[in-house]
Design a protein around this motif. Sequence first.
Motif, PDB file in Angstrom:
ATOM      1  N   MET A   1     -19.473  -0.741  -0.413  1.00  0.00           N
ATOM      2  CA  MET A   1     -18.604  -1.159   0.684  1.00  0.00           C
ATOM      3  C   MET A   1     -19.237  -0.851   2.037  1.00  0.00           C
ATOM      4  N   LYS A   2     -19.973   0.248   2.128  1.00  0.00           N
ATOM      5  CA  LYS A   2     -20.614   0.602   3.393  1.00  0.00           C
ATOM      6  C   LYS A   2     -21.792  -0.310   3.693  1.00  0.00           C
TER       7      LYS A   2
ATOM      8  N   PRO B   1     -19.362  -5.350   3.696  1.00  0.00           N
ATOM      9  CA  PRO B   1     -17.960  -5.489   3.303  1.00  0.00           C
ATOM     10  C   PRO B   1     -17.824  -6.606   2.271  1.00  0.00           C
ATOM     11  N   PRO B   2     -17.068  -6.356   1.206  1.00  0.00           N
ATOM     12  CA  PRO B   2     -16.906  -7.383   0.176  1.00  0.00           C
ATOM     13  C   PRO B   2     -16.039  -8.512   0.654  1.00  0.00           C
TER      14      PRO B   2
ATOM     15  N   TYR C   1     -13.197  -4.227  -4.147  1.00  0.00           N
ATOM     16  CA  TYR C   1     -13.611  -2.832  -4.093  1.00  0.00           C
ATOM     17  C   TYR C   1     -12.479  -1.862  -3.785  1.00  0.00           C
TER      18      TYR C   1
ATOM     19  N   GLU D   1     -18.039   2.909  -3.141  1.00  0.00           N
ATOM     20  CA  GLU D   1     -17.964   3.257  -1.723  1.00  0.00           C
ATOM     21  C   GLU D   1     -19.273   2.950  -1.015  1.00  0.00           C
TER      22      GLU D   1
ATOM     23  N   GLY E   1     -21.215 -10.271  -1.832  1.00  0.00           N
ATOM     24  CA  GLY E   1     -20.784  -8.983  -2.349  1.00  0.00           C
ATOM     25  C   GLY E   1     -21.802  -8.398  -3.282  1.00  0.00           C
TER      26      GLY E   1
END
Length: 575
Positions: free
Chosen positions: A426-427, A430-431, A395, A423, A444
Amino acid sequence: MEAVTALHWLRPQWLWALLALPLLALWWRARSRRRHAWTGLVDAHLLPYLLEPRGTTRTWARMGAAALGYALAVVALAGPAWRQVEQPLWQSAMPLVIAVDLSSASLAADVPPSRLAIARAKVARVLAARDGGQVGLVAFAGDAFTVAPLTEDAANVALFLDALAPDVMPVDGQRADRAIEQSARLLTRAGFDRGRILLMTDHGDADADAAAERAARAGYRVDVIGVGGEAGAPFRGANGALLQARLDAASLRTLAASGDGDYRAVTLDDADLRALGVLDANAVDGASQSGERGRAWQDEGYWLLPPLMLLALFAFRRSGGAVAALALVLLLPWLPAQAADLWRRPDQAAHARLVDGTAAYRREDYARAAALYAGVDSADAHYNRGNALARAGRYPQAIAAYDAALKRQPGMADAIANRRAVEAAMKRKPPQGPKDGGAPSAGGQSPQPGQQGQADPQRSSPQGAPGEPTQPDRPAPAAADNRTTPEAKPADAQAQAEADRAQRQRIEQALARAGRAEPPDADADAPRAETAAQRERRLANEALLQRVPDDPGGLLRAKFRLEHERRLTQGRPTE
């Protein structure tokens, strides 16, 4: 001595060039004498006393090497050959036109079940067995008509077999001469100067013999299959009279001989067709030549090229140059040459990388796709690279790629939407690092398309391979709906299900208000009740359908009738 006896020259006219060898040697000798600076200033009888003797051996060695090289070149050009090799003989597929007798006599049953059934079976067998070559079909009675023109699609000709019957012919009779003429006309119109005609009937006459002779002179061989028995059988003619049909083998043999062909009596198996050779499109004179091989002389002149090239190396003024050139040739890496990239313009090379990246993206090889997109510095390439990185679970790198795309094309709506989606992903979680060659980890999640004005809520193709491929020399500008977007995943499956259920309820309510709704638990397969008017209309439609005639020969009947009337208006008589 055996090798000398077997020596053969493919291009012997080049050997005349050897006669120039003595003249070239004399010219070389005279040139070497005039080359010295004192030759034109000092008398010839004083030169041996004033000049140092030159290297005679070296001079003769050079002359010998030059003469040898010249002789090797001439002999190689002459094409020496001392052995023969097998080569396949190319055979063009012979076109075939089948002429079938559809007169009333074809209904005679002297060959079971009937002459017509046997003729249909023979035509079907020929169409099924021939591999290649064009085939046509002609039907004749009192006149001849084209059922199917010459075509390589034998299945298309077979469609008309069931419709072949005497009742499709506009006039009765047995004009074999017109069948041969019509068949030859088909071959001529198709542009063939050679071909075969297969005639199926029970007798011939003088007119048919003359037509077969004309066809043979034009290059079209006429073969004949006698359909019927010598004992004959009765049949009812077109006027209702009872007639007798009998096979006349003698007249058919004469007919076949006039057409440079062969005659065979009909058999219940394929013996007659195999004897005539019509089952093979490459058969000539009744014998199949497919797969036959011939012998040709093998040009061995290339064996003289290596020594000729070695002699050419020593033509340099310094021997060191020859040795260096030989070493350079021996040390060159023997790798396949790929010069295609040398001739591409920068935009063509960039477009090729985009196409390769698209292929890798569709194979789900996202690491490879990202690497290929990285080689192109454009907004579309950086946008696609961001999509590939996002699909691979990388990401932060994807956001950087989107930023690079926005730097080159500010306001790119798709890049802005996908950047926000990454984004958000990601929030949420976490990848993790990519696994198995670039695939995202199990935990993910991919960003969601369809946000911030995304044009297409479904995943589309990467830029560089839209639905219609762009030209390599002029890549088309990217469109919003042909760039890649990361794969969509519902954020809340339960909420999505609730939304779908509410949407279905709204649709059912709207249909109910329009008077067209059905109960949700109605059985779609249950028979619907029909009113008296609907039942009457259904029965009327079924009755009309039953009145439609089932006549597969109707097309041929109408076609032959119109052609017959046209010929009559042109003054052509028929039986």
